[in-house]
Write an enzyme that holds these catalytic residues in place. Sequence first.
Site: not given
Ligand code: NAD
Ligand code: UFG
Length: 335
Positions: A122, A146, A150, A176, A228, A291
Amino acid sequence: MNVLVTGGLGYIGSHAVLCLLKSGFDVTIADNLSNCDISVHKRLEELSDKPIKLYTTDVRASLSKIFEEDKIDAVIHFAALKAVGESIQKPLEYYDNNVYGAINLLETMSHYGVKSFVFSSSAVVYGDSGLPYREDAPVSAATNPYGQTKIMIENILQDLYRADNSWHIAILRYFNPIGAHESGKIGENPVGIPNNLMPYVAKVASGELKELSVFGGDYSTPDGTGIRDYIHVCDLAEGHIAALNYIANKTGAHTWNLGTGKGYSVLEIVNTFINITGVQLPYKVVARRAGDVPVSYCDPSKAQHELGWQATRTLTDMVKDTWHWERARTADERL
Ligand code: NAD
Ligand code: UFG
Protein backbone atom coordinates in the site's frame (compact mmCIF):
# COMPACT_ATOMS: atom_id res chain seq x y z
CA MET A 1 -0.67 -21.88 -14.86
CA ASN A 2 -2.81 -22.13 -11.71
CA VAL A 3 -2.82 -19.13 -9.37
CA LEU A 4 -3.95 -19.34 -5.75
CA VAL A 5 -5.72 -16.08 -4.90
CA THR A 6 -6.10 -15.49 -1.17
CA GLY A 7 -8.88 -13.02 -0.37
CA GLY A 8 -10.20 -13.68 -3.88
CA LEU A 9 -13.81 -12.87 -2.93
CA GLY A 10 -12.91 -9.40 -1.62
CA TYR A 11 -13.04 -6.11 -3.48
CA ILE A 12 -9.70 -6.13 -5.32
CA GLY A 13 -9.26 -9.92 -5.30
CA SER A 14 -12.57 -10.54 -7.10
CA HIS A 15 -11.61 -8.16 -9.93
CA ALA A 16 -8.18 -9.79 -10.16
CA VAL A 17 -9.79 -13.25 -10.38
CA LEU A 18 -11.85 -12.17 -13.41
CA CYS A 19 -8.81 -10.63 -15.01
CA LEU A 20 -6.70 -13.76 -14.43
CA LEU A 21 -9.36 -16.02 -15.95
CA LYS A 22 -9.74 -13.67 -18.92
CA SER A 23 -5.95 -13.78 -19.43
CA GLY A 24 -5.91 -17.59 -19.55
CA PHE A 25 -4.79 -18.43 -15.99
CA ASP A 26 -6.58 -21.01 -13.86
CA VAL A 27 -7.59 -19.80 -10.42
CA THR A 28 -8.09 -21.31 -6.97
CA ILE A 29 -9.50 -19.03 -4.27
CA ALA A 30 -8.92 -19.18 -0.51
CA ASP A 31 -11.04 -16.82 1.58
CA ASN A 32 -12.35 -16.96 5.15
CA LEU A 33 -15.43 -14.85 4.20
CA SER A 34 -14.66 -12.36 6.98
CA ASN A 35 -15.18 -9.33 4.72
CA CYS A 36 -17.08 -10.50 1.67
CA ASP A 37 -20.30 -12.11 0.61
CA ILE A 38 -20.27 -15.71 -0.55
CA SER A 39 -22.51 -14.67 -3.48
CA VAL A 40 -19.40 -13.12 -5.09
CA HIS A 41 -18.20 -16.66 -5.85
CA LYS A 42 -21.29 -17.42 -7.95
CA ARG A 43 -21.07 -14.07 -9.67
CA LEU A 44 -17.46 -14.69 -10.63
CA GLU A 45 -18.41 -18.08 -12.08
CA GLU A 46 -21.26 -16.51 -14.04
CA LEU A 47 -19.14 -13.64 -15.35
CA SER A 48 -16.27 -15.90 -16.40
CA ASP A 49 -18.47 -18.83 -17.42
CA LYS A 50 -16.03 -21.15 -15.60
CA PRO A 51 -16.17 -23.15 -12.38
CA ILE A 52 -13.83 -21.65 -9.77
CA LYS A 53 -12.49 -23.78 -6.94
CA LEU A 54 -13.05 -22.11 -3.56
CA TYR A 55 -11.52 -23.09 -0.22
CA THR A 56 -13.39 -21.42 2.64
CA THR A 57 -10.37 -21.21 4.90
CA ASP A 58 -8.29 -18.81 6.91
CA VAL A 59 -4.73 -18.21 5.70
CA ARG A 60 -3.56 -18.75 9.28
CA ALA A 61 -4.90 -22.33 9.25
CA SER A 62 -3.20 -25.33 7.66
CA LEU A 63 -3.10 -24.74 3.91
CA SER A 64 -1.56 -28.12 3.00
CA LYS A 65 -4.81 -29.48 1.55
CA ILE A 66 -4.86 -26.74 -1.10
CA PHE A 67 -1.29 -27.39 -2.21
CA GLU A 68 -1.82 -31.17 -2.18
CA GLU A 69 -5.13 -31.19 -4.07
CA ASP A 70 -4.30 -28.47 -6.60
CA LYS A 71 -1.16 -27.85 -8.55
CA ILE A 72 -0.41 -24.25 -7.50
CA ASP A 73 2.16 -22.36 -9.59
CA ALA A 74 1.91 -18.90 -8.03
CA VAL A 75 0.10 -17.08 -5.24
CA ILE A 76 -1.46 -13.61 -5.14
CA HIS A 77 -1.97 -12.67 -1.52
CA PHE A 78 -4.84 -10.20 -0.98
CA ALA A 79 -6.22 -11.66 2.27
CA ALA A 80 -5.79 -9.12 5.06
CA LEU A 81 -7.63 -6.82 7.40
CA LYS A 82 -7.47 -3.28 6.02
CA ALA A 83 -9.26 -0.69 8.18
CA VAL A 84 -6.74 1.84 9.49
CA GLY A 85 -8.90 3.05 12.42
CA GLU A 86 -9.84 -0.47 13.51
CA SER A 87 -6.16 -1.46 13.45
CA ILE A 88 -5.44 1.16 16.12
CA GLN A 89 -8.19 -0.33 18.32
CA LYS A 90 -7.27 -3.97 17.65
CA PRO A 91 -3.53 -4.14 16.91
CA LEU A 92 -3.10 -7.79 17.88
CA GLU A 93 -5.82 -8.87 15.42
CA TYR A 94 -4.07 -6.97 12.64
CA TYR A 95 -0.59 -8.32 13.35
CA ASP A 96 -1.97 -11.84 13.73
CA ASN A 97 -4.16 -11.80 10.63
CA ASN A 98 -1.83 -9.92 8.31
CA VAL A 99 1.70 -10.78 9.45
CA TYR A 100 1.15 -14.28 10.78
CA GLY A 101 -1.19 -15.05 7.83
CA ALA A 102 1.55 -14.07 5.36
CA ILE A 103 4.21 -16.08 7.22
CA ASN A 104 2.03 -19.19 7.36
CA LEU A 105 1.29 -18.90 3.65
CA LEU A 106 4.97 -18.37 2.73
CA GLU A 107 6.06 -21.31 4.88
CA THR A 108 3.51 -23.55 3.18
CA MET A 109 4.58 -22.35 -0.25
CA SER A 110 8.19 -23.00 0.62
CA HIS A 111 7.33 -26.50 1.83
CA TYR A 112 5.62 -27.31 -1.48
CA GLY A 113 8.30 -25.62 -3.60
CA VAL A 114 6.00 -22.85 -4.87
CA LYS A 115 8.08 -19.68 -5.01
CA SER A 116 6.15 -17.10 -7.02
CA PHE A 117 4.39 -14.56 -4.80
CA VAL A 118 2.54 -11.32 -5.47
CA PHE A 119 1.83 -9.18 -2.41
CA SER A 120 -0.79 -6.44 -1.87
CA SER A 121 1.10 -3.59 -0.28
CA SER A 122 0.00 0.00 0.00
CA ALA A 123 0.91 3.66 -0.45
CA VAL A 124 0.63 3.80 3.33
CA VAL A 125 4.29 2.63 3.53
CA TYR A 126 5.50 6.01 2.22
CA GLY A 127 4.41 8.16 5.19
CA ASP A 128 5.81 11.63 4.58
CA SER A 129 8.31 10.92 1.75
CA GLY A 130 8.65 13.57 -0.95
CA LEU A 131 6.10 13.63 -3.79
CA PRO A 132 5.54 11.94 -6.14
CA TYR A 133 6.20 8.72 -4.23
CA ARG A 134 8.89 6.62 -5.90
CA GLU A 135 9.70 3.02 -5.08
CA ASP A 136 13.26 3.92 -4.02
CA ALA A 137 12.07 6.37 -1.32
CA PRO A 138 12.85 5.21 2.21
CA VAL A 139 9.90 3.43 3.75
CA SER A 140 8.96 5.25 6.93
CA ALA A 141 7.42 3.98 10.16
CA ALA A 142 3.66 3.91 9.66
CA THR A 143 1.40 5.80 12.06
CA ASN A 144 -0.96 2.84 12.52
CA PRO A 145 -0.73 -0.95 12.97
CA TYR A 146 -2.31 -1.64 9.54
CA GLY A 147 0.50 0.28 7.83
CA GLN A 148 3.05 -1.40 10.07
CA THR A 149 1.86 -4.83 8.92
CA LYS A 150 2.48 -3.84 5.27
CA ILE A 151 6.00 -2.60 6.09
CA MET A 152 6.75 -5.72 8.13
CA ILE A 153 5.63 -8.05 5.36
CA GLU A 154 7.61 -6.11 2.75
CA ASN A 155 10.70 -6.55 4.97
CA ILE A 156 9.97 -10.25 5.47
CA LEU A 157 9.77 -10.68 1.69
CA GLN A 158 13.10 -8.88 1.13
CA ASP A 159 14.73 -11.04 3.83
CA LEU A 160 13.20 -14.19 2.34
CA TYR A 161 14.68 -13.42 -1.05
CA ARG A 162 18.08 -12.63 0.50
CA ALA A 163 18.01 -16.02 2.24
CA ASP A 164 16.79 -17.96 -0.81
CA ASN A 165 17.26 -16.29 -4.16
CA SER A 166 15.09 -18.75 -6.03
CA TRP A 167 11.97 -16.74 -5.01
CA HIS A 168 10.05 -14.66 -7.57
CA ILE A 169 8.38 -11.88 -5.54
CA ALA A 170 6.32 -8.86 -6.60
CA ILE A 171 5.44 -6.22 -4.01
CA LEU A 172 2.66 -4.02 -5.39
CA ARG A 173 2.03 -0.71 -3.64
CA TYR A 174 -1.55 0.23 -4.44
CA PHE A 175 -2.70 3.81 -4.38
CA ASN A 176 -6.48 4.42 -4.01
CA PRO A 177 -8.55 1.79 -5.84
CA ILE A 178 -12.12 2.83 -6.67
CA GLY A 179 -14.70 1.88 -9.31
CA ALA A 180 -16.15 -1.50 -10.13
CA HIS A 181 -16.37 -4.08 -12.90
CA GLU A 182 -18.23 -2.72 -15.93
CA SER A 183 -20.88 -5.47 -15.59
CA GLY A 184 -22.14 -3.92 -12.34
CA LYS A 185 -22.06 -7.45 -10.84
CA ILE A 186 -19.07 -7.03 -8.54
CA GLY A 187 -17.70 -4.02 -6.69
CA GLU A 188 -16.93 -2.67 -3.26
CA ASN A 189 -19.55 -3.13 -0.57
CA PRO A 190 -17.92 -2.73 2.81
CA VAL A 191 -19.65 -4.09 5.89
CA GLY A 192 -21.06 -1.23 8.04
CA ILE A 193 -20.30 2.47 7.55
CA PRO A 194 -17.56 2.87 4.90
CA ASN A 195 -14.20 4.32 5.96
CA ASN A 196 -13.13 5.20 2.44
CA LEU A 197 -14.29 8.13 0.35
CA MET A 198 -15.81 6.51 -2.74
CA PRO A 199 -18.04 3.89 -1.08
CA TYR A 200 -19.22 6.62 1.30
CA VAL A 201 -20.02 8.95 -1.60
CA ALA A 202 -21.92 6.15 -3.38
CA LYS A 203 -24.02 5.46 -0.28
CA VAL A 204 -24.87 9.14 0.17
CA ALA A 205 -25.83 9.35 -3.51
CA SER A 206 -28.11 6.32 -3.20
CA GLY A 207 -29.74 7.75 -0.07
CA GLU A 208 -28.41 5.04 2.25
CA LEU A 209 -26.34 7.62 4.16
CA LYS A 210 -27.41 11.21 4.81
CA GLU A 211 -24.37 13.36 4.24
CA LEU A 212 -20.67 13.12 3.41
CA SER A 213 -18.18 14.61 5.85
CA VAL A 214 -15.25 16.08 3.95
CA PHE A 215 -12.31 15.63 6.29
CA GLY A 216 -10.39 18.91 6.26
CA GLY A 217 -10.86 22.02 4.11
CA ASP A 218 -7.66 23.76 5.19
CA TYR A 219 -4.88 21.70 3.60
CA SER A 220 -2.42 23.58 1.43
CA THR A 221 -3.99 22.23 -1.75
CA PRO A 222 -5.81 24.31 -4.42
CA ASP A 223 -9.28 23.77 -2.87
CA GLY A 224 -8.11 22.95 0.68
CA THR A 225 -9.17 19.26 0.59
CA GLY A 226 -6.98 16.14 0.56
CA ILE A 227 -5.55 14.83 -2.72
CA ARG A 228 -5.22 11.13 -3.64
CA ASP A 229 -4.13 9.04 -6.62
CA TYR A 230 -7.39 7.20 -7.43
CA ILE A 231 -7.03 4.18 -9.71
CA HIS A 232 -9.77 2.09 -11.34
CA VAL A 233 -9.88 -1.33 -9.69
CA CYS A 234 -9.80 -3.03 -13.12
CA ASP A 235 -6.59 -1.19 -14.04
CA LEU A 236 -5.19 -2.31 -10.69
CA ALA A 237 -6.28 -5.90 -11.37
CA GLU A 238 -4.52 -5.81 -14.75
CA GLY A 239 -1.34 -4.67 -13.00
CA HIS A 240 -1.28 -8.04 -11.23
CA ILE A 241 -1.21 -9.93 -14.53
CA ALA A 242 1.68 -7.76 -15.70
CA ALA A 243 3.55 -8.43 -12.44
CA LEU A 244 2.92 -12.18 -12.64
CA ASN A 245 4.21 -12.25 -16.21
CA TYR A 246 7.31 -10.27 -15.21
CA ILE A 247 8.27 -12.49 -12.27
CA ALA A 248 7.59 -15.67 -14.25
CA ASN A 249 11.12 -15.38 -15.72
CA LYS A 250 12.85 -13.30 -13.07
CA THR A 251 13.79 -14.05 -9.52
CA GLY A 252 14.05 -11.19 -7.01
CA ALA A 253 11.87 -9.16 -4.67
CA HIS A 254 10.62 -6.40 -6.97
CA THR A 255 8.53 -3.40 -5.90
CA TRP A 256 6.15 -1.39 -8.08
CA ASN A 257 3.71 1.45 -7.47
CA LEU A 258 0.29 0.84 -8.98
CA GLY A 259 -1.35 4.23 -9.41
CA THR A 260 -2.06 6.73 -12.16
CA GLY A 261 0.39 9.42 -11.08
CA LYS A 262 -2.42 11.99 -11.03
CA GLY A 263 -4.10 13.29 -7.88
CA TYR A 264 -7.68 14.47 -7.37
CA SER A 265 -9.02 16.35 -4.37
CA VAL A 266 -12.03 15.25 -2.33
CA LEU A 267 -14.10 18.11 -3.79
CA GLU A 268 -13.04 17.18 -7.34
CA ILE A 269 -14.32 13.65 -6.68
CA VAL A 270 -17.59 14.97 -5.22
CA ASN A 271 -18.18 17.41 -8.09
CA THR A 272 -17.33 14.83 -10.78
CA PHE A 273 -19.77 12.43 -9.12
CA ILE A 274 -22.53 15.08 -9.12
CA ASN A 275 -21.85 16.09 -12.75
CA ILE A 276 -21.82 12.54 -14.10
CA THR A 277 -24.70 11.07 -12.15
CA GLY A 278 -26.89 14.16 -11.74
CA VAL A 279 -27.71 13.10 -8.16
CA GLN A 280 -27.75 15.18 -5.00
CA LEU A 281 -24.68 14.75 -2.83
CA PRO A 282 -25.05 16.65 0.44
CA TYR A 283 -21.72 17.25 2.14
CA LYS A 284 -20.15 19.40 4.82
CA VAL A 285 -16.52 20.22 5.46
CA VAL A 286 -15.43 19.08 8.94
CA ALA A 287 -12.13 18.77 10.84
CA ARG A 288 -9.20 16.83 9.38
CA ARG A 289 -9.14 13.06 10.04
CA ALA A 290 -6.25 12.07 12.32
CA GLY A 291 -3.40 10.36 10.48
CA ASP A 292 -4.34 11.61 6.96
CA VAL A 293 -1.55 12.95 4.76
CA PRO A 294 -2.56 16.07 2.76
CA VAL A 295 -1.46 14.74 -0.63
CA SER A 296 -0.57 11.30 -1.98
CA TYR A 297 0.24 10.36 -5.55
CA CYS A 298 2.86 8.18 -7.16
CA ASP A 299 5.42 8.18 -9.88
CA PRO A 300 4.07 5.23 -11.93
CA SER A 301 6.98 5.15 -14.41
CA LYS A 302 8.76 2.08 -12.98
CA ALA A 303 5.70 -0.10 -13.63
CA GLN A 304 5.31 1.47 -17.08
CA HIS A 305 8.90 0.73 -18.08
CA GLU A 306 9.38 -2.65 -16.44
CA LEU A 307 5.90 -4.18 -16.57
CA GLY A 308 4.61 -2.45 -19.69
CA TRP A 309 1.53 -1.60 -17.64
CA GLN A 310 -0.24 1.68 -17.08
CA ALA A 311 -3.67 2.71 -15.91
CA THR A 312 -5.91 3.66 -18.84
CA ARG A 313 -9.31 4.33 -17.27
CA THR A 314 -10.31 7.91 -16.45
CA LEU A 315 -11.95 9.44 -13.39
CA THR A 316 -15.18 9.51 -15.41
CA ASP A 317 -14.91 5.72 -15.90
CA MET A 318 -14.26 5.28 -12.17
CA VAL A 319 -17.32 7.32 -11.20
CA LYS A 320 -19.64 5.79 -13.83
CA ASP A 321 -18.68 2.24 -12.86
CA THR A 322 -19.06 2.98 -9.14
CA TRP A 323 -22.55 4.36 -9.74
CA HIS A 324 -23.56 1.48 -12.04
CA TRP A 325 -22.50 -1.01 -9.35
CA GLU A 326 -24.18 0.96 -6.54
CA ARG A 327 -27.50 1.09 -8.38
CA ALA A 328 -27.36 -2.59 -9.39
CA ARG A 329 -26.47 -3.60 -5.82
CA THR A 330 -29.20 -1.58 -4.16
CA ALA A 331 -31.76 -2.82 -6.73
CA ASP A 332 -30.73 -6.42 -5.91
CA GLU A 333 -31.09 -5.77 -2.19
CA ARG A 334 -34.62 -4.43 -2.70
CA LEU A 335 -35.71 -7.67 -4.43
P1 NAD B 1 -11.29 -6.77 1.15
O1 NAD B 1 -11.53 -6.75 2.62
O2 NAD B 1 -12.43 -6.42 0.25
O3 NAD B 1 -10.74 -8.20 0.70
C1 NAD B 1 -9.95 -9.01 1.54
C2 NAD B 1 -10.49 -10.43 1.46
O4 NAD B 1 -9.66 -11.26 2.27
C3 NAD B 1 -11.92 -10.56 2.00
O5 NAD B 1 -12.70 -11.32 1.09
C4 NAD B 1 -11.76 -11.29 3.34
O6 NAD B 1 -12.87 -12.11 3.62
C5 NAD B 1 -10.47 -12.07 3.12
N1 NAD B 1 -9.66 -12.32 4.32
C6 NAD B 1 -9.28 -11.43 5.28
N2 NAD B 1 -8.51 -12.05 6.20
C7 NAD B 1 -8.40 -13.36 5.82
C8 NAD B 1 -7.74 -14.49 6.36
N3 NAD B 1 -7.05 -14.43 7.48
N4 NAD B 1 -7.84 -15.66 5.69
C9 NAD B 1 -8.53 -15.76 4.53
N5 NAD B 1 -9.20 -14.72 3.99
C10 NAD B 1 -9.13 -13.53 4.63
O7 NAD B 1 -10.04 -5.82 0.87
P2 NAD B 1 -9.48 -5.25 -0.52
O8 NAD B 1 -9.80 -3.81 -0.59
O9 NAD B 1 -9.87 -6.14 -1.62
O10 NAD B 1 -7.91 -5.35 -0.23
C11 NAD B 1 -7.15 -6.44 -0.67
C12 NAD B 1 -5.71 -6.23 -0.26
O11 NAD B 1 -5.23 -5.00 -0.79
C13 NAD B 1 -5.48 -6.15 1.25
O12 NAD B 1 -4.26 -6.80 1.54
C14 NAD B 1 -5.37 -4.67 1.50
O13 NAD B 1 -4.60 -4.40 2.64
C15 NAD B 1 -4.67 -4.21 0.25
N6 NAD B 1 -4.89 -2.79 -0.08
C16 NAD B 1 -6.16 -2.33 -0.23
C17 NAD B 1 -6.36 -0.97 -0.53
C18 NAD B 1 -7.75 -0.40 -0.69
O14 NAD B 1 -7.91 0.81 -0.66
N7 NAD B 1 -8.80 -1.22 -0.87
C19 NAD B 1 -5.27 -0.11 -0.67
C20 NAD B 1 -3.98 -0.63 -0.50
C21 NAD B 1 -3.80 -1.98 -0.22
N1 UFG C 1 -12.34 11.35 3.04
C1 UFG C 1 -13.35 12.25 3.37
N2 UFG C 1 -14.50 11.73 3.89
C2 UFG C 1 -14.71 10.39 4.07
C3 UFG C 1 -13.67 9.49 3.72
C4 UFG C 1 -12.49 10.01 3.22
O1 UFG C 1 -13.19 13.45 3.21
O2 UFG C 1 -15.80 10.01 4.55
C5 UFG C 1 -11.09 11.89 2.46
C6 UFG C 1 -9.84 11.57 3.27
O3 UFG C 1 -9.63 12.52 4.28
C7 UFG C 1 -8.77 11.57 2.16
C8 UFG C 1 -9.51 11.04 0.93
O4 UFG C 1 -10.90 11.27 1.20
O5 UFG C 1 -8.35 12.88 1.90
C9 UFG C 1 -9.30 9.55 0.67
O6 UFG C 1 -9.60 8.84 1.87
P1 UFG C 1 -9.77 7.23 1.86
O7 UFG C 1 -10.15 6.85 3.25
O8 UFG C 1 -10.67 6.84 0.76
O9 UFG C 1 -8.32 6.72 1.47
P2 UFG C 1 -6.92 6.90 2.21
O10 UFG C 1 -5.98 7.54 1.23
O11 UFG C 1 -7.06 7.55 3.52
O12 UFG C 1 -6.49 5.38 2.48
C10 UFG C 1 -6.68 4.34 1.53
C11 UFG C 1 -6.84 3.02 2.28
C12 UFG C 1 -5.55 2.66 2.97
C13 UFG C 1 -4.43 2.67 1.97
C14 UFG C 1 -4.35 4.00 1.26
C15 UFG C 1 -3.30 3.99 0.18
O13 UFG C 1 -7.87 3.13 3.26
O14 UFG C 1 -5.67 1.37 3.50
O15 UFG C 1 -5.62 4.28 0.64
O16 UFG C 1 -3.44 2.91 -0.66
F1 UFG C 1 -3.27 2.47 2.62
